[in-house]
Scaffold this motif. Structure first.
Motif, mmCIF file in Angstrom:
data_model
loop_
_atom_site.group_PDB
_atom_site.id
_atom_site.type_symbol
_atom_site.label_atom_id
_atom_site.label_comp_id
_atom_site.label_asym_id
_atom_site.label_seq_id
_atom_site.Cartn_x
_atom_site.Cartn_y
_atom_site.Cartn_z
ATOM 1 N N SER A 33 0.977 -1.051 0.008
ATOM 2 C CA SER A 33 0.465 -0.285 0.348
ATOM 3 C C SER A 33 0.882 1.286 -0.127
ATOM 4 N N VAL A 36 1.957 1.854 -3.338
ATOM 5 C CA VAL A 36 0.897 2.297 -4.129
ATOM 6 C C VAL A 36 0.216 3.652 -4.169
ATOM 7 N N ARG A 37 0.337 4.301 -2.667
ATOM 8 C CA ARG A 37 0.233 5.627 -2.837
ATOM 9 C C ARG A 37 1.364 6.758 -3.049
ATOM 10 N N CYS A 39 3.497 5.721 -6.050
ATOM 11 C CA CYS A 39 2.995 5.709 -6.894
ATOM 12 C C CYS A 39 2.396 6.762 -7.476
ATOM 13 N N GLU A 40 0.962 6.710 -6.754
ATOM 14 C CA GLU A 40 0.345 8.090 -7.024
ATOM 15 C C GLU A 40 0.868 9.456 -6.274
ATOM 16 N N GLU A 41 1.513 9.047 -6.400
ATOM 17 C CA GLU A 41 2.275 10.901 -6.156
ATOM 18 C C GLU A 41 3.168 11.170 -6.830
ATOM 19 N N LEU A 43 2.681 10.270 -10.231
ATOM 20 C CA LEU A 43 2.329 10.363 -11.864
ATOM 21 C C LEU A 43 1.290 12.254 -10.555
ATOM 22 N N ASN A 44 0.433 12.093 -9.856
ATOM 23 C CA ASN A 44 0.451 13.562 -9.918
ATOM 24 C C ASN A 44 0.391 15.058 -9.113
ATOM 25 N N GLU A 69 1.730 2.571 4.292
ATOM 26 C CA GLU A 69 0.644 3.678 3.515
ATOM 27 C C GLU A 69 0.598 4.825 3.797
ATOM 28 N N LEU A 130 6.482 2.400 -13.089
ATOM 29 C CA LEU A 130 4.598 2.655 -13.464
ATOM 30 C C LEU A 130 3.979 2.149 -14.365
ATOM 31 N N HIS A 133 4.109 -1.689 -13.009
ATOM 32 C CA HIS A 133 3.638 -1.759 -12.020
ATOM 33 C C HIS A 133 5.068 -2.882 -11.015
#
Length: 143
Positions: A33, A36-37, A39-41, A43-44, A69, A130, A133
């Motif tokens: 987790s 996942v967090r 990779c979101e950071e 990207l965004n 997480e 990314l 994965h």
């Protein structure tokens, strides 16, 4: 400089004559987790920046440094665990990640902290693929 030593039953041998303290090296553990967090950071918010970001982890008598997480955003306290602040450096290419001279890097990061008596930190180098994965990472934990 304050030094805290935690002893668990696995770290100490008791004989009739004396106690023997053993060194047990740290291990690392990163929850999926967390990735996942991250990779979101990436990207965004982080995108192509390779600047160090603040991250925290915790360890206990199991000598395992854990990233969870919420390690990217909070200093959440964990019962019976010690919180440690660190830095995460995310590289944009696998080649850049692999070419890091780890000895030079460790000297640059940890020697100033060592001389200042600040040994409770860590560094995590990462490369996140990314599209596929996959994440490569390397922990540096002064012990």
């Amino acid at each position: 400089v304050n030094i805290i030593i935690f002893l668990s039953s696995s770290m100490v041998d008791q004989t009739e004559e004396s106690w023997v303290v053993k060194f047990v090296p740290f291990a690392s553990s990163v929850e999926s987790s967390f990735w996942v967090r991250y990779c979101e950071e990436k990207l965004n918010n982080i995108q192509l920046k390779e600047d160090p970001i603040e991250v925290n982890a915790s360890y206990g008598d199991d000598n395992r440094l854990e990233c969870r997480e919420n390690s990217l955003s909070t200093n959440e306290k964990h019962k019976f665990r010690i919180m440690v602040n660190g830095k995460l450096i995310g590289y944009n290419t696998v080649e850049t990640f692999q070419k890091v001279d780890k000895n030079k890097f460790l000297k640059k990061i940890f020697l100033p902290n060592f001389y200042n008596g600040e040994l409770s930190s860590f560094v995590m180098l990462t490369y996140a693929d990314l599209k596929n994965h996959k994440v490569l990472y390397w922990f540096a934990i002064p012990a």
